[in-house]
Design a protein around this motif. Structure first.
Motif, mmCIF file in Angstrom:
data_model
loop_
_atom_site.group_PDB
_atom_site.id
_atom_site.type_symbol
_atom_site.label_atom_id
_atom_site.label_comp_id
_atom_site.label_asym_id
_atom_site.label_seq_id
_atom_site.Cartn_x
_atom_site.Cartn_y
_atom_site.Cartn_z
ATOM 1 N N LEU A 590 -12.486 100.591 -11.970
ATOM 2 C CA LEU A 590 -13.247 99.408 -11.592
ATOM 3 C C LEU A 590 -13.554 98.545 -12.809
ATOM 4 O O LEU A 590 -13.432 97.310 -12.762
ATOM 5 N N SER A 591 -13.946 99.164 -13.916
ATOM 6 C CA SER A 591 -14.262 98.402 -15.132
ATOM 7 C C SER A 591 -13.046 97.618 -15.595
ATOM 8 O O SER A 591 -13.142 96.434 -15.958
ATOM 9 N N ARG A 592 -11.919 98.257 -15.595
ATOM 10 C CA ARG A 592 -10.666 97.623 -16.003
ATOM 11 C C ARG A 592 -10.341 96.428 -15.118
ATOM 12 O O ARG A 592 -9.979 95.347 -15.585
ATOM 13 N N MET A 593 -10.497 96.620 -13.810
ATOM 14 C CA MET A 593 -10.146 95.568 -12.865
ATOM 15 C C MET A 593 -11.100 94.383 -12.974
ATOM 16 O O MET A 593 -10.684 93.223 -12.869
ATOM 17 N N MET A 604 -15.153 96.921 -21.318
ATOM 18 C CA MET A 604 -14.344 97.730 -22.226
ATOM 19 C C MET A 604 -15.201 98.657 -23.089
ATOM 20 O O MET A 604 -14.755 99.719 -23.503
ATOM 21 N N ASP A 605 -16.455 98.275 -23.342
ATOM 22 C CA ASP A 605 -17.370 99.203 -24.013
ATOM 23 C C ASP A 605 -17.566 100.447 -23.152
ATOM 24 O O ASP A 605 -17.530 101.574 -23.643
ATOM 25 N N TYR A 606 -17.778 100.215 -21.868
ATOM 26 C CA TYR A 606 -17.915 101.360 -20.961
ATOM 27 C C TYR A 606 -16.614 102.150 -20.907
ATOM 28 O O TYR A 606 -16.623 103.391 -20.913
ATOM 29 N N TYR A 607 -15.495 101.438 -20.861
ATOM 30 C CA TYR A 607 -14.199 102.106 -20.762
ATOM 31 C C TYR A 607 -13.998 103.064 -21.934
ATOM 32 O O TYR A 607 -13.589 104.213 -21.760
ATOM 33 N N GLU A 608 -14.298 102.578 -23.133
ATOM 34 C CA GLU A 608 -14.155 103.431 -24.313
ATOM 35 C C GLU A 608 -15.078 104.644 -24.214
ATOM 36 O O GLU A 608 -14.679 105.778 -24.498
ATOM 37 N N ARG A 609 -16.310 104.426 -23.818
ATOM 38 C CA ARG A 609 -17.287 105.520 -23.735
ATOM 39 C C ARG A 609 -16.796 106.613 -22.787
ATOM 40 O O ARG A 609 -16.740 107.795 -23.149
ATOM 41 N N ALA A 610 -16.460 106.224 -21.568
ATOM 42 C CA ALA A 610 -16.092 107.229 -20.573
ATOM 43 C C ALA A 610 -14.751 107.876 -20.880
ATOM 44 O O ALA A 610 -14.556 109.069 -20.646
ATOM 45 N N LEU A 611 -13.818 107.098 -21.421
ATOM 46 C CA LEU A 611 -12.494 107.642 -21.723
ATOM 47 C C LEU A 611 -12.552 108.632 -22.883
ATOM 48 O O LEU A 611 -12.016 109.741 -22.803
ATOM 49 N N ASN A 681 -8.030 96.431 -26.977
ATOM 50 C CA ASN A 681 -9.262 96.980 -26.420
ATOM 51 C C ASN A 681 -9.637 98.330 -27.011
ATOM 52 O O ASN A 681 -10.817 98.647 -27.148
ATOM 53 N N LEU A 682 -8.625 99.120 -27.337
ATOM 54 C CA LEU A 682 -8.855 100.470 -27.835
ATOM 55 C C LEU A 682 -8.066 100.663 -29.119
ATOM 56 O O LEU A 682 -6.927 100.180 -29.239
ATOM 57 N N TYR A 683 -8.659 101.368 -30.040
ATOM 58 C CA TYR A 683 -7.981 101.677 -31.294
ATOM 59 C C TYR A 683 -7.326 103.045 -31.116
ATOM 60 O O TYR A 683 -7.976 104.088 -31.230
ATOM 61 N N SER A 684 -6.042 102.992 -30.797
ATOM 62 C CA SER A 684 -5.303 104.181 -30.423
ATOM 63 C C SER A 684 -3.890 104.083 -30.981
ATOM 64 O O SER A 684 -3.259 103.010 -30.889
ATOM 65 N N ARG A 725 -11.349 94.092 -30.342
ATOM 66 C CA ARG A 725 -12.668 94.422 -29.783
ATOM 67 C C ARG A 725 -13.618 94.914 -30.868
ATOM 68 O O ARG A 725 -13.267 95.774 -31.681
ATOM 69 N N VAL A 726 -14.801 94.344 -30.868
ATOM 70 C CA VAL A 726 -15.888 94.789 -31.736
ATOM 71 C C VAL A 726 -16.844 95.585 -30.851
ATOM 72 O O VAL A 726 -17.566 95.002 -30.047
ATOM 73 N N PRO A 727 -16.822 96.920 -30.919
ATOM 74 C CA PRO A 727 -17.665 97.714 -30.013
ATOM 75 C C PRO A 727 -19.141 97.354 -30.150
ATOM 76 O O PRO A 727 -19.601 96.907 -31.202
ATOM 77 N N SER A 728 -19.871 97.544 -29.090
ATOM 78 C CA SER A 728 -21.298 97.223 -29.102
ATOM 79 C C SER A 728 -22.048 98.071 -30.114
ATOM 80 O O SER A 728 -23.118 97.680 -30.586
ATOM 81 N N TRP A 729 -21.499 99.234 -30.470
ATOM 82 C CA TRP A 729 -22.168 100.111 -31.423
ATOM 83 C C TRP A 729 -21.796 99.798 -32.873
ATOM 84 O O TRP A 729 -22.329 100.408 -33.804
ATOM 85 N N ALA A 730 -20.878 98.864 -33.073
ATOM 86 C CA ALA A 730 -20.387 98.574 -34.426
ATOM 87 C C ALA A 730 -21.489 97.990 -35.299
ATOM 88 O O ALA A 730 -22.327 97.206 -34.841
#
Length: 933
Positions: A590-593, A604-611, A681-684, A725-730
């Protein structure tokens, strides 16, 4: 003119975006106009085969699941489908758990797992290109095609090796039995019943034969009674009036046994393999006493709760006299026709037939028997499932949940439908698309005839009415088929009470089953895409905000015992059954969509957290050919040990876990629809092939073990914005360089940092992303906290079953970073110790007892490791002096920190929360202490 799109890319386009009803799928599998198949989302994902994973955390986790996918025999998954259709199963053993008749609720969810497996195979192929995944997919598609065809017809004889020739097999789960004509007993006053049977399951009370009207007047022969031995009984007054014969030993499984019953002159005898094992000299009831009976069944009971006989029949004979013991003995070595008794004069079936659905009677009376299903005549066109259509029919009149009767049939249909669409995407096999389209045609034919009130009632029933993400899948099919009925079908799943409440931003989630409702909203987004109806998208956005963060645990998961509680209650819901893994899977979707419609970084902050936390941590770090080893719940109670083989296996969460582990790359990069920007979105570690731009982008990083990433552009001459993406925790250390030169600009946490240029081959972008240690507090109990280092949730490994107390301010740095209070573990990245307890990343799939939450305890005022000798006072709400001081971080210098200390102390002294003498000690200690940056 643009080249036509392949079927695979057409389906990908359908899954990516809202395609207008003018999109049509034609016989050639090409779009009527390629341009009309293009997504309309402002931001679009890349397909899985356009993003290759590099070595790192994701690739390691994926490899474990790929090993499982390669090694698992898909014929085991197909067993329940083939059995339901009365087809040969080739000796395959059903997976067990929810995928079989012996699991929870009698396996009423069976078939769902095959859909998950198909999706996993399609994603595995897209990510690796390995042929083995396509071969397994085609095996499943071919089998399901045969299954649907078999379900469309009356059952047909399944021939198998018999005692003397060919026997007839009823596979367990086929619900098949043999119906004999009404005259079979002939009103005889004396009788012999004789049968060769090979049971394949040890279920109690499965009938070898049952002749009767109902549960009052009947005679039966059961393979096993309550004590596990054969039983014959006859009655005209129900179970209490039965005159019976019980065997002395259980019939062996998977081996032929001969049973015979004789009744004459008030005596009944039961024979097993030619030996009399029971005699009743007070058996006054005979077939003649029963009169005319309505039903004469082989394999089916008049008691609806009794199982259908699973196994094979060879000869079945009925004589109008009691055979002698010698005659019974003679039947052990030859067909009845070749013995002195000869064929039964009332009925005689050899079961030599190998085609069709009838059995010839050799008695001379012409009593042809017919193979039947307990659930009725052939299924409706398009129906495909691993259980009968009856669950769907029952749901239409059901008003209360009972998953032993009806367990989410449309949820199961969704998994199969989604798997078939993904199989079509991977293989271009028209049969997969035909099966998917047929399922939707069948669903529409049922649901479109029901009143809206009935539909609303159905979808509101817990569990039974759960339909998963079926709306999303139906919309994707509609994008391919263009059939108006398919879009209409998607809207028949509207649960108006939920949609209207969320569209009005009214929170009604308390008490709802979480995973029954989350995927509804991915479907609503797709319905918005297809219809333009704003309430669908508004409801989805508002719903997301009701879950994140107010019903979210630190790892990104949600739900407790599968249900939601009141908003804001986190500490009060922690238990052993928190954070159902399926919920995280669906919240990620849902977040992605939603991000495709609105590029809010919060998604995407949520996406990173949950993933990086729940999803990675839900997979055990070892391979297994038998099980995917994925959690169902992740208990967040102190000392919890994760269970990677829950509920006997094959649960919904293991299914979504298989999918998650084969699509880790699906949200690393997105692109603007007009090609003007690339979102990272993700550093991978990964390589993107962006064919439309003629470039590749390769990320090299060991993130999250490395605090940053290096991106290199291949190809060149393409102009686009690179949005990092600059994460909210950065923190303040986020820095971007291109070819070694710093890119000017402000990197605001919770945003995207943009680099605009015409890119040349070899251009290198470096992103430095320093982590800091921080805590997140439970909304309803700030003293209950969880620890994060950058994106990584750190959990304590300790067998204690109470919350552990920890203090973190003792060596906090001027930036507010709490890391200096911990000690790194040499050779183990991201591992630290605190007060003798090791903290490790949640994503490590071990069986260590863990503490995701701890009790924050700062009893004394300590700065830079120096104890002020003062107790740390607290306000009524639990906020302590140190909390208020460090809330001012980051501090540009030690002087700024001391100023904050002095100001805070003065306020607390004025409020009579601290004495002046103690306040002076606090200020003096801060002045003397040495602080990390």
């Amino acid at each position: 003119m643009a080249p036509p799109l392949s079927r695979r890319h057409l389906l990908q386009a359908a899954a990516l975006a809202a395609v207008t009803p003018t999109f049509s799928y034609v016989a050639t599998g090409r779009a009527a106009a390629a341009a009309e198949a293009l997504p309309v989302w402002t931001v679009q994902p890349f397909s899985l085969d356009e993003v290759a994973l590099g070595q790192g955390l994701f690739a390691d986790k994926r490899q474990l699941m790929l090993d499982h996918a390669r090694g698992y025999d898909v014929n085991r998954l197909l067993q329940v489908f083939r059995a339901n259709a009365g087809l040969a199963t080739g000796g395959a053993v059903a997976p067990g758990g929810w995928e079989g008749l012996d699991g929870e609720a009698n396996g009423n969810l069976r078939g769902h797992y095959t859909g998950h497996f198909l999706t996993m195979l399609a994603q595995a192929y897209a990510g690796t290109g390995e042929r083995v995944f396509i071969d397994k997919t085609l095996t499943i598609v071919e089998a399901l095609t045969e299954v649907r065809e078999a379900l469309r017809h009356e059952p047909r004889v399944l021939g198998t090796a018999g005692r003397f020739g060919t026997a007839a097999e009823n596979v367990r789960g086929s619900y098949q039995y043999v119906e004999l004509p009404a005259q079979v007993l002939g009103g005889a006053a004396a009788i012999t019943l004789s049968a060769w049977v090979k049971p394949t399951h040890d279920a109690g009370w499965a009938r070898i034969l049952d002749f009767g009207n109902d549960t009052t007047r009947y005679l039966y022969l059961a393979a096993r009674n309550a004590n596990g031995v054969p039983r014959f009984a006859v009655t005209t007054s129900g179970a209490g009036g039965e005159q019976g014969l019980n065997g002395t030993a259980a019939l062996p499984l998977n081996r032929w046994s001969h049973l015979a019953v004789t009744i004459a002159d008030g005596t009944g005898t039961l024979y097993v393999d030619g030996t009399a094992v029971a005699r009743n000299t007070s058996m006054t009831l005979t077939p003649a006493a029963l009169g005319t009976l309505a039903h004469h069944w082989l394999g089916r009971s008049h008691y609806s709760a009794d199982p259908v006989f699973a196994g094979a029949y060879d000869e079945f004979n009925v004589w109008s006299r009691a055979l002698t013991p010698a005659e019974i003995t003679a039947l052990q070595g030859a067909r009845a026709a070749d013995t002195a008794p000869g064929r039964g004069d009332l009925a005689s079936y050899a079961f030599d037939e190998t085609t069709g659905g009838t059995f010839a009677d050799a008695s001379g009376r012409g009593l042809t028997a017919t193979l039947r299903r307990t659930w009725g005549a052939p299924s409706h066109p398009g129906f495909l499932a691993a259980y009968p259509e009856t669950q769907f029919i029952d749901l239409e009149s059901r008003t209360s949940p009972d998953y032993t009767k009806v367990w989410a049939p449309y949820y199961t249909a969704h998994k199969i439908l989604r798997g078939l669409l993904d199989a079509y995407s991977a293989t271009d096999d028209e049969r997969a698309l035909d099966l998917a389209s047929g399922m939707c045609d069948w669903m529409y034919s049922r649901l479109s005839k029901l009143p809206d009130a009935t539909l609303q009632r159905m979808w509101g029933i817990f569990s039974s009415g759960e339909f998963g993400g079926i709306v999303e899948a139906v919309c994707d099919l509609h994008a391919l088929s263009g059939k108006a009925e398919h879009l209409a079908l998607a809207r028949l799943f509207d649960l108006d009470k939920l949609i209207d409440a969320c569209a009005a931003d009214t929170d009604i989630l308390d008490g709802l089953h979480a995973n029954q409702h989350i995927p509804i909203f991915t479907g609503l987004v797709r319905l918005y895409d297809a219809t333009g109806e704003e309430r669908y998208l508004t409801a989805a956005k508002n719903f997301w905000g009701m879950v994140v963060p107010d019903r979210m645990y630190g790892i990104g998961g949600t739900s407790t015992g599968e249900f939601w509680k009141a908003s804001g209650v986190i500490a009060g819901t922690i238990g052993t059954a928190t954070a159902e893994t399926c919920c995280a899977y669906n919240m990620l979707k849902l977040s992605r969509m939603l991000f495709f419609h609105e590029q809010s970084p919060k998604y995407m902050d949520y996406y990173e957290r949950a993933l990086y936390n729940q999803v990675l941590g839900s997979k055990q770090d070892r391979a297994d050919a038998e099980k995917p080893l994925v959690t169902y719940f992740i208990g967040l109670t102190p000392g919890h040990v994760r269970d990677y083989t829950p509920k006997q296996g094959t649960t919904c969460c293991e299914g979504t876990g298989m999918e998650s582990a084969t699509k880790y790359q699906d949200s690393v990069y997105f692109r603007k629809a007009d090609g003007s920007a690339l979102y990272v979105n993700l550093y991978s570690p990964s390589t993107l092939t962006w064919a439309e731009k003629g470039v590749t982008v390769t990320q090299r990083t060991d993130y999250p073990r490395e605090q940053g990433s290096t991106l290199t552009v291949g190809g060149g001459g393409a102009a686009f914005d690179l949005r990092l993406r600059v994460p909210s925790w950065a923190g303040a250390g986020f820095r971007v360089t291109v070819n070694g030169r710093t890119v000017p600009g402000t990197a605001t946490p919770g945003s995207y940092f943009t680099v605009s240029r015409t890119w040349r081959s070899g251009d290198t972008v470096r992103v430095d992303l320093p982590f800091r240690l921080r805590v997140e507090k439970a909304l309803d109990d700030p003293s209950l906290q969880t620890l994060f280092y950058g994106p990584v949730n750190l959990v304590a490994r300790n067998s204690a079953t109470t919350y552990l107390p920890f203090g973190l301010y003792r060596n906090a740095g001027l930036s507010g970073n709490l890391l200096p209070s911990l000690t790194p573990v040499s050779g183990k990245p991201l591992h630290h110790t605190l007060d003798g307890t090791e903290f490790a990343p949640f994503f490590e799939g071990t069986e260590d007892p863990t503490h995701a939450y701890f009790r924050r305890s700062e009893p004394r005022v300590v700065f830079g490791g120096t104890d002020a000798g003062v107790a740390n006072p607290a306000r009524a709400d639990g906020t302590t002096l140190l909390d208020e001081i460090w809330a001012g971080a980051p501090f540009g210098s030690k002087g700024a920190l001391v100023t904050r200390v002095r100001t805070t102390v003065d306020a607390w002294v004025s409020a009579a929360l601290l004495t002046r003498a103690d306040g002076d000690k606090v200020v003096s200690t801060a002045q003397q202490a040495t602080f990390a940056p």
